[in-house]
Motif scaffolding. Structure first.
Motif, PDB file in Angstrom:
ATOM      1  N   ASN A 173       0.811  -1.222   0.000  1.00 34.19           N
ATOM      2  CA  ASN A 173       0.000   0.000   0.000  1.00 34.19           C
ATOM      3  C   ASN A 173       0.842   1.268   0.000  1.00 34.19           C
ATOM      4  O   ASN A 173       0.301   2.373   0.173  1.00 34.19           O
ATOM      5  CB  ASN A 173      -0.935   0.009   1.214  1.00 34.19           C
ATOM      6  CG  ASN A 173      -2.025  -1.026   1.105  1.00 34.19           C
ATOM      7  OD1 ASN A 173      -2.260  -1.591   0.039  1.00 34.19           O
ATOM      8  ND2 ASN A 173      -2.701  -1.303   2.211  1.00 34.19           N
ATOM      9  N   ASP A 174       2.159   1.120  -0.183  1.00 31.28           N
ATOM     10  CA  ASP A 174       3.025   2.286  -0.314  1.00 31.28           C
ATOM     11  C   ASP A 174       3.027   2.733  -1.774  1.00 31.28           C
ATOM     12  O   ASP A 174       3.422   1.977  -2.666  1.00 31.28           O
ATOM     13  CB  ASP A 174       4.444   1.963   0.136  1.00 31.28           C
ATOM     14  CG  ASP A 174       4.540   1.787   1.639  1.00 31.28           C
ATOM     15  OD1 ASP A 174       3.679   2.339   2.360  1.00 31.28           O
ATOM     16  OD2 ASP A 174       5.469   1.083   2.104  1.00 31.28           O
ATOM     17  N   LEU A 175       2.587   3.969  -1.982  1.00 28.37           N
ATOM     18  CA  LEU A 175       2.461   4.505  -3.339  1.00 28.37           C
ATOM     19  C   LEU A 175       3.605   5.472  -3.605  1.00 28.37           C
ATOM     20  O   LEU A 175       3.901   6.352  -2.781  1.00 28.37           O
ATOM     21  CB  LEU A 175       1.123   5.225  -3.489  1.00 28.37           C
ATOM     22  CG  LEU A 175       0.784   5.781  -4.868  1.00 28.37           C
ATOM     23  CD1 LEU A 175       0.578   4.651  -5.872  1.00 28.37           C
ATOM     24  CD2 LEU A 175      -0.472   6.656  -4.792  1.00 28.37           C
ATOM     25  N   SER A 176       4.261   5.324  -4.743  1.00 30.08           N
ATOM     26  CA  SER A 176       5.348   6.227  -5.144  1.00 30.08           C
ATOM     27  C   SER A 176       4.909   7.004  -6.373  1.00 30.08           C
ATOM     28  O   SER A 176       4.589   6.408  -7.416  1.00 30.08           O
ATOM     29  CB  SER A 176       6.625   5.442  -5.459  1.00 30.08           C
ATOM     30  OG  SER A 176       7.115   4.787  -4.304  1.00 30.08           O
ATOM     31  N   LEU A 177       4.858   8.320  -6.251  1.00 26.98           N
ATOM     32  CA  LEU A 177       4.530   9.198  -7.365  1.00 26.98           C
ATOM     33  C   LEU A 177       5.801   9.842  -7.885  1.00 26.98           C
ATOM     34  O   LEU A 177       6.691  10.203  -7.103  1.00 26.98           O
ATOM     35  CB  LEU A 177       3.557  10.295  -6.920  1.00 26.98           C
ATOM     36  CG  LEU A 177       2.198   9.871  -6.360  1.00 26.98           C
ATOM     37  CD1 LEU A 177       1.397  11.095  -5.930  1.00 26.98           C
ATOM     38  CD2 LEU A 177       1.408   9.059  -7.382  1.00 26.98           C
TER      39      LEU A 177
END
Length: 398
Positions: A173-177
């Motif tokens: 659930n770690d999102l990288s933009l």
């Protein structure tokens, strides 16, 4: 006889305004005897005499912001000194000074050449804060300071560049933009926005964080040192999917609506997608096959995955209020695309039951909506049961 002709002597002379026989003193245009045509006049008709209001210095001064620039400069315009009467060729000058911590600092000098008005571009120390100036007119007759107060404020009128090519990846659930950005000279930081208005900040062209909601949407702005904010970047939507079937709405979409493009981030973890009366499944050899080929922002979809995953879609946000739903009698699988939750009261009277993923409600004429589903949420799809054909439009402002 002199007394008969107002003469003051036998030579035919008369007294001037100072009472001198044969003198040449006359009233000037201001009505002052032997005046200089300035002191006792009221040039701007405000009830104050010129000398009292302006002395002999530069006057009627305005300080205005330079339009469409990044600030730190002003236009100062002023009327000439009374003694500024000589054209080019003399050494008379005007000096403009800026007040910096109780010290007058010279920022600009220009030669005087009897112009009625002068316009000068001067620097300021900072933006969005008033700056105080004075003008010294150095004439052959002496040095004369402006009497009136001179104050102006420079403003950065140019918004920073908008971040482009917004992309996302995830680990659990770690999102990288990440995004592209050609840095402005006055760049300060990037602001990352989501549906709950919990802003995040980064000075780099990337950020990683834990997504706490099952669905969210993101845009990025750049912010400069004067707090100017760029336009929003494109959108990224992110659905956290659990194992099995997930009922979703797809409100951020790219130009290409092909199922394979929309579900690209899931790779082979997605095995099927079902809409109302249409479906597609992933064939290891042939790709996505079935009657469902293109995604519609009107429809809700069941997306089945083999394990927990995150569906990431870059694109533009759908304008929900331009979408019109032509609901038919019976069950309709629809999307809810507004950014914020909304009450079930928006549902038409001809529709009396609604089913979401793991929640449902029915309409009771006496009690209103009764059940475990109390509101519609962004990124969710719903089955809506209607007794007649009816049109539905979302009013996202409610």
């Amino acid at each position: 006889y002199p007394e008969d002709n107002e003469w003051c002597d036998c030579n035919g002379n008369v007294e001037d305004c100072l009472g001198e026989c044969g003198g040449d003193a006359i009233d000037d245009e201001c009505g002052e005897c032997a005046g200089n045509g300035w002191d006792m006049c009221d040039e701007d008709n405000n009830g104050f005499l010129n000398y009292e209001q302006w002395g002999y210095g530069a006057h009627t001064v305005t300080a205005t912001d330079v339009p469409e620039d990044q600030g730190n400069q002003l236009f100062i315009e002023f009327n000439k000194s009374f003694y500024d009467t000589d054209e080019l060729g003399r050494s008379e000058i005007y000096t403009i000074e800026l007040l910096d911590n109780d010290i007058w600092v010279s920022v600009m000098s220009l030669g005087a050449y009897a112009s009625d008005t002068y316009t000068v571009l001067v620097p300021t120390l900072q933006n969005n804060t008033p700056s105080q100036f004075r003008i010294i007119a150095s004439m052959d007759e002496g040095n004369f300071e402006t009497i009136e107060s001179i104050e102006g404020m420079s403003i950065d009128n140019i918004d920073p560049a908008t971040p482009t090519s917004l992309m996302a990846t995830h680990s659990n659930n770690d999102l990288s933009l990440s995004w592209s950005y050609l840095q402005d000279i006055d760049f300060n930081y990037h602001q990352i926005n989501d549906l709950s208005d919990v802003n995040r900040y980064s000075t780099e062209n990337q950020i990683t964080f834990n997504q706490g909601e099952s669905y969210d949407e993101y845009t990025v702005n750049s912010v400069d040192t004067n707090d100017n904010v760029s336009e929003n970047s494109d959108y990224i939507s992110a659905h956290i999917l659990h194992y099995g079937a997930n009922l979703v709405a797809l409100s951020v979409l790219p130009d290409n609506l092909d199922v394979s493009m929309i579900l690209e981030s899931l790779e082979s973890n997605a095995n099927s997608i079902i809409g109302e009366g249409e479906a597609a499944s992933l064939n290891p050899s042939l790709g996505w096959i079935g009657s469902l080929t293109d995604i519609s922002p009107h429809s809700g979809y069941w997306i089945r995955v083999d394990s927990e995953d995150m569906l990431i879609i870059p694109g533009q946000r759908v304008d929900c209020e331009e979408i019109s739903y032509d609901l038919h009698e019976g069950a309709n699988l629809i999307s809810y695309c507004c950014e914020q939750p909304i009450s079930l009261d928006i549902i038409p009277e001809d529709c009396s039951a609604i089913v979401g993923e793991g929640a449902a409600s029915t309409y009771n004429p006496a009690l209103g909506w009764v059940g475990s589903l109390s509101q519609l949420s962004a990124g969710k799809g719903y089955w809506l049961n209607c007794s007649n054909s009816v049109q539905l439009n979302w009013d996202c402002s409610e």
